[in-house]
Design a protein around this motif. Structure first.
Motif, PDB file in Angstrom:
ATOM      1  N   SER A   1      12.824  -0.409  -0.062  1.00  0.00           N
ATOM      2  CA  SER A   1      13.387  -1.713   0.298  1.00  0.00           C
ATOM      3  C   SER A   1      12.699  -2.242   1.546  1.00  0.00           C
ATOM      4  O   SER A   1      12.806  -1.677   2.617  1.00  0.00           O
ATOM      5  N   ASN A   2      11.959  -3.319   1.331  1.00  0.00           N
ATOM      6  CA  ASN A   2      11.182  -3.939   2.392  1.00  0.00           C
ATOM      7  C   ASN A   2      11.320  -5.446   2.234  1.00  0.00           C
ATOM      8  O   ASN A   2      11.046  -5.977   1.165  1.00  0.00           O
ATOM      9  N   GLY A   3      11.768  -6.110   3.283  1.00  0.00           N
ATOM     10  CA  GLY A   3      11.958  -7.554   3.230  1.00  0.00           C
ATOM     11  C   GLY A   3      11.031  -8.269   4.182  1.00  0.00           C
ATOM     12  O   GLY A   3      10.149  -7.662   4.799  1.00  0.00           O
ATOM     13  N   PRO A   4      11.221  -9.567   4.359  1.00  0.00           N
ATOM     14  CA  PRO A   4      10.353 -10.353   5.231  1.00  0.00           C
ATOM     15  C   PRO A   4      10.375  -9.884   6.683  1.00  0.00           C
ATOM     16  O   PRO A   4       9.408 -10.064   7.417  1.00  0.00           O
ATOM     17  N   ASP A   5      11.476  -9.250   7.096  1.00  0.00           N
ATOM     18  CA  ASP A   5      11.595  -8.778   8.474  1.00  0.00           C
ATOM     19  C   ASP A   5      11.305  -7.291   8.623  1.00  0.00           C
ATOM     20  O   ASP A   5      11.616  -6.695   9.651  1.00  0.00           O
TER      21      ASP A   5
ATOM     22  N   ALA B   1       0.844  -1.195   0.000  1.00  0.00           N
ATOM     23  CA  ALA B   1       0.000   0.000   0.000  1.00  0.00           C
ATOM     24  C   ALA B   1       0.877   1.242   0.000  1.00  0.00           C
ATOM     25  O   ALA B   1       1.992   1.225   0.526  1.00  0.00           O
ATOM     26  N   PRO B   2       0.400   2.341  -0.592  1.00  0.00           N
ATOM     27  CA  PRO B   2       1.189   3.572  -0.567  1.00  0.00           C
ATOM     28  C   PRO B   2       1.325   4.106   0.856  1.00  0.00           C
ATOM     29  O   PRO B   2       0.453   3.895   1.699  1.00  0.00           O
ATOM     30  N   ALA B   3       2.438   4.806   1.100  1.00  0.00           N
ATOM     31  CA  ALA B   3       2.721   5.329   2.439  1.00  0.00           C
ATOM     32  C   ALA B   3       2.264   6.774   2.620  1.00  0.00           C
ATOM     33  O   ALA B   3       2.446   7.343   3.687  1.00  0.00           O
ATOM     34  N   ALA B   4       1.708   7.378   1.579  1.00  0.00           N
ATOM     35  CA  ALA B   4       1.271   8.776   1.662  1.00  0.00           C
ATOM     36  C   ALA B   4       0.149   8.992   0.639  1.00  0.00           C
ATOM     37  O   ALA B   4      -0.468   8.033   0.182  1.00  0.00           O
ATOM     38  N   ASN B   5      -0.079  10.232   0.254  1.00  0.00           N
ATOM     39  CA  ASN B   5      -1.185  10.594  -0.621  1.00  0.00           C
ATOM     40  C   ASN B   5      -0.793  10.462  -2.094  1.00  0.00           C
ATOM     41  O   ASN B   5      -0.526  11.445  -2.774  1.00  0.00           O
ATOM     42  N   TYR B   6      -0.723   9.218  -2.576  1.00  0.00           N
ATOM     43  CA  TYR B   6      -0.448   8.925  -3.976  1.00  0.00           C
ATOM     44  C   TYR B   6      -0.977   7.525  -4.268  1.00  0.00           C
ATOM     45  O   TYR B   6      -1.336   6.788  -3.352  1.00  0.00           O
ATOM     46  N   VAL B   7      -1.019   7.167  -5.523  1.00  0.00           N
ATOM     47  CA  VAL B   7      -1.428   5.818  -5.899  1.00  0.00           C
ATOM     48  C   VAL B   7      -0.174   5.002  -6.212  1.00  0.00           C
ATOM     49  O   VAL B   7       0.839   5.548  -6.628  1.00  0.00           O
TER      50      VAL B   7
ATOM     51  N   PRO C   1      12.913   7.907   2.446  1.00  0.00           N
ATOM     52  CA  PRO C   1      11.853   7.769   3.446  1.00  0.00           C
ATOM     53  C   PRO C   1      12.139   6.635   4.436  1.00  0.00           C
ATOM     54  O   PRO C   1      12.584   5.551   4.040  1.00  0.00           O
ATOM     55  N   PHE C   2      11.881   6.905   5.690  1.00  0.00           N
ATOM     56  CA  PHE C   2      12.014   5.928   6.780  1.00  0.00           C
ATOM     57  C   PHE C   2      13.439   5.407   6.963  1.00  0.00           C
ATOM     58  O   PHE C   2      13.648   4.417   7.649  1.00  0.00           O
TER      59      PHE C   2
ATOM     60  N   VAL D   1      16.825  -0.864   6.167  1.00  0.00           N
ATOM     61  CA  VAL D   1      17.348   0.481   6.377  1.00  0.00           C
ATOM     62  C   VAL D   1      18.873   0.469   6.387  1.00  0.00           C
ATOM     63  O   VAL D   1      19.499  -0.551   6.666  1.00  0.00           O
ATOM     64  N   GLY D   2      19.444   1.620   6.088  1.00  0.00           N
ATOM     65  CA  GLY D   2      20.887   1.755   6.127  1.00  0.00           C
ATOM     66  C   GLY D   2      21.368   2.774   5.115  1.00  0.00           C
ATOM     67  O   GLY D   2      20.609   3.236   4.261  1.00  0.00           O
ATOM     68  N   LYS D   3      22.627   3.135   5.247  1.00  0.00           N
ATOM     69  CA  LYS D   3      23.247   4.107   4.352  1.00  0.00           C
ATOM     70  C   LYS D   3      24.492   3.472   3.745  1.00  0.00           C
ATOM     71  O   LYS D   3      25.417   3.078   4.450  1.00  0.00           O
ATOM     72  N   LEU D   4      24.483   3.367   2.420  1.00  0.00           N
ATOM     73  CA  LEU D   4      25.621   2.817   1.711  1.00  0.00           C
ATOM     74  C   LEU D   4      26.816   3.743   1.867  1.00  0.00           C
ATOM     75  O   LEU D   4      26.676   4.961   1.784  1.00  0.00           O
TER      76      LEU D   4
END
Length: 152
Positions: A41-45, A19-25, A138-139, A49-52
């Protein structure tokens, strides 16, 4: 071999489209083109997050990009009323990498998505692409990728 069969052979089952996280489709279909909003980036857990260049390796970033590609395909499947076989090809990806100012391996990170799509979809997965740095995402996610797809 169908896209579904190729994905299954790789051990991948497409999840429900996020699902979208804000006001967009999450996607817009115009004729035979589907524009998919940026998938984080969203995985099973949960969120990856992180910074390359700081606390995340290129390999971890590539895995995060692969997770984005799976979400992109889930959105395309939703745009095709649940039938991923209606996808003709991946047209273009734009990848954003949460990275330090001196990090220069954004293409290697986004290869995680590109390699996955070509392995999963064959020639239909070959696409044009941009891979750019972002000061933050984001996040605090490591990668966000948006895509353009041709469908029938």
């Amino acid at each position: 071999m169908s896209f579904t069969d190729r994905l299954a052979a790789m051990g991948v089952t497409l999840p429900d489209a996020p699902a979208p996280a804000a006001n967009y489709v999450p996607f817009v279909r115009v004729g035979h083109t589907v524009y998919v909003s940026g998938q984080i980036s969203n995985g099973p857990d949960g969120m990856i997050v992180g910074k390359l260049g700081d606390n995340m390796s290129v390999e971890e970033g590539a895995a995060a990009a692969r997770a984005c590609a799976i979400s992109l395909l889930a959105q395309v499947k939703a745009a095709c009323d649940g039938d991923i076989e209606r996808m003709v090809r991946v047209v273009k990806l734009t990848g954003f990498v949460n990275s330090t100012p001196d990090f220069g391996d954004q293409p290697k990170v986004i290869n995680g998505a590109s390699d996955f799509l070509v392995n999963a979809l064959g020639d239909a997965g070959k696409h044009s692409r941009s891979a750019v740095s972002a000061a933050s995402l984001p996040f605090g996610v490591a990668v966000e990728i948006e895509g353009i797809f041709e469908v029938k």
